[in-house]
Design a protein around this motif. Structure first.
Motif, short mmCIF file in Angstrom:
data_model
loop_
_atom_site.label_atom_id
_atom_site.label_comp_id
_atom_site.label_asym_id
_atom_site.label_seq_id
_atom_site.Cartn_x
_atom_site.Cartn_y
_atom_site.Cartn_z
N UNK A 56 -2.20 6.18 0.65
CA UNK A 56 -3.19 5.97 -0.41
C UNK A 56 -3.30 4.50 -0.78
N UNK A 57 -2.15 3.83 -0.80
CA UNK A 57 -2.16 2.39 -1.12
C UNK A 57 -2.98 1.61 -0.11
N UNK A 58 -2.92 2.01 1.16
CA UNK A 58 -3.67 1.30 2.19
C UNK A 58 -5.17 1.57 2.08
N UNK A 59 -5.55 2.68 1.45
CA UNK A 59 -6.97 3.01 1.31
C UNK A 59 -7.57 2.45 0.03
N UNK A 60 -6.78 2.37 -1.01
CA UNK A 60 -7.30 1.99 -2.32
C UNK A 60 -7.65 0.51 -2.38
N UNK A 61 -8.61 0.20 -3.21
CA UNK A 61 -8.95 -1.18 -3.53
C UNK A 61 -8.18 -1.54 -4.79
N UNK A 62 -7.09 -2.30 -4.63
CA UNK A 62 -6.21 -2.56 -5.76
C UNK A 62 -6.77 -3.60 -6.73
N UNK A 63 -7.93 -4.16 -6.44
CA UNK A 63 -8.51 -5.14 -7.36
C UNK A 63 -9.22 -4.47 -8.53
N UNK A 64 -9.41 -3.15 -8.49
CA UNK A 64 -10.08 -2.47 -9.59
C UNK A 64 -9.14 -2.42 -10.79
N UNK A 65 -9.49 -3.02 -11.94
CA UNK A 65 -8.58 -3.05 -13.07
C UNK A 65 -8.30 -1.68 -13.68
N UNK A 66 -9.20 -0.70 -13.44
CA UNK A 66 -9.00 0.62 -14.03
C UNK A 66 -7.95 1.45 -13.30
N UNK A 67 -7.58 1.06 -12.13
CA UNK A 67 -6.76 1.93 -11.30
C UNK A 67 -5.32 2.09 -11.81
N UNK A 68 -4.63 1.04 -12.24
CA UNK A 68 -3.26 1.26 -12.75
C UNK A 68 -3.29 2.13 -13.99
N UNK A 195 -4.59 -6.74 6.42
CA UNK A 195 -3.37 -7.02 5.67
C UNK A 195 -2.27 -6.03 6.03
N UNK A 196 -1.04 -6.50 5.92
CA UNK A 196 0.09 -5.66 6.25
C UNK A 196 0.38 -4.66 5.13
N UNK A 197 1.14 -3.62 5.48
CA UNK A 197 1.57 -2.65 4.48
C UNK A 197 2.36 -3.36 3.38
N UNK A 198 3.25 -4.26 3.78
CA UNK A 198 4.10 -4.97 2.81
C UNK A 198 3.25 -5.74 1.81
N UNK A 199 2.20 -6.38 2.27
CA UNK A 199 1.35 -7.18 1.38
C UNK A 199 0.55 -6.28 0.43
#
Length: 260
Positions: A56-68, A195-199
């Motif tokens: 899921x982390x690899x699919x999600x766009x982590x720049x969305x502020x609402x997600x956390x 990007x790598x999984x680690x990043x």
């Protein structure tokens, strides 16, 4: 894998996965299960959640502020301090961060921060492992506590050993899932934006920690836990089979404290 637009906020673990995990954990908690069976059930449940969380982390766009997200978790006697510690340590291994809010009104609470699927996975594992911890502490007390030693002190020290061992096993499952994901993305070229999984995981951690810092700009570090009982080593040993001397315990602080 790059998204083409904003994604809807997800509701956590899919129902099908959650059903499988809960079924495995119920089998692990069953008094009729052998230690080896219980260990296998916990390992499989943890593996399923770790794999889903990283995918899921690899699919999600982590720049969305609402997600956390964040959630207050209330704990109940007995052994609330040990329960808080178990929850915080599980959360840490599941890429969440947590705070003990502080003050008398919050002394039975943990404030979890993370992405929804990771928070939910933390809560599911905690519910099962807390039951196992309390039941196994009673058993260890009956079988292994030295004559004359205080029951509560023995159980508390045993629980610290149990928590250390069982959360280390959860961490190992996470590392294995991450290694498998790295191999898969390297072989198939599916890393999001290359990007790598680690990043990607590091970015998610940064986002979670930023949300925690915004909510609690001034934190005290938790003091080391001290104990008098002799059950620690037995707790470590029993923690290997779970499904997955000094002063007495410190008292609660009044200011918010970072757990993990």
């Amino acid at each position: 894998m790059s998204g083409s637009g904003p994604r809807a906020v997800r509701d956590g673990l899919p129902e099908a996965l959650l059903g499988k995990v809960r079924s495995l954990l119920r089998k692990a908690e069953n008094a009729g299960a052998t230690e080896e069976e219980a260990r296998v059930y916990l390992a499989k449940a943890t593996e399923l959640m770790a794999k889903y969380g990283i995918e899921q982390a690899m699919l999600d766009d982590v720049t969305e502020p609402e997600r956390p997200a964040d959630r207050i978790v209330d704990l109940y006697p007995p052994y609330v301090k040990e329960g808080r510690r178990l929850l915080a340590r599980i959360g840490y291994e599941m890429r969440c961060r947590s705070v003990y809010p502080g003050g008398k009104a919050n002394r039975h609470r943990v404030h979890l921060f993370g992405f929804e699927a990771d928070i939910q996975a933390t809560e599911v594992l905690f519910a099962s492992l807390r039951l196992q911890m309390l039941a196994d502490a009673d058993r260890a007390d009956r079988l292994h506590r030295p004559e004359g030693e205080d029951t509560r002190a023995y159980k508390r020290s045993w629980m610290l050993g149990f928590i250390r061992e069982v959360t280390a096993r959860i961490g190992a499952a996470q590392q294995a899932a991450r290694a498998a994901a790295e191999q898969r993305t390297e072989a198939e070229g599916e890393g999001r934006d290359g990007r790598s999984v680690a990043l990607v995981l590091a970015d998610r951690t940064t986002v979670v920690e930023a949300r925690l810092a915004a909510r609690y700009p001034k934190l005290n570090k938790t003091r080391p836990t001290k104990f008098t009982g002799t059950g620690y080593r037995q707790g470590v040993a029993d923690g290997r089979d779970a499904d997955i001397g000094g002063p007495a315990f410190d008292e609660e602080g009044q200011a918010p404290q970072l757990a993990f």
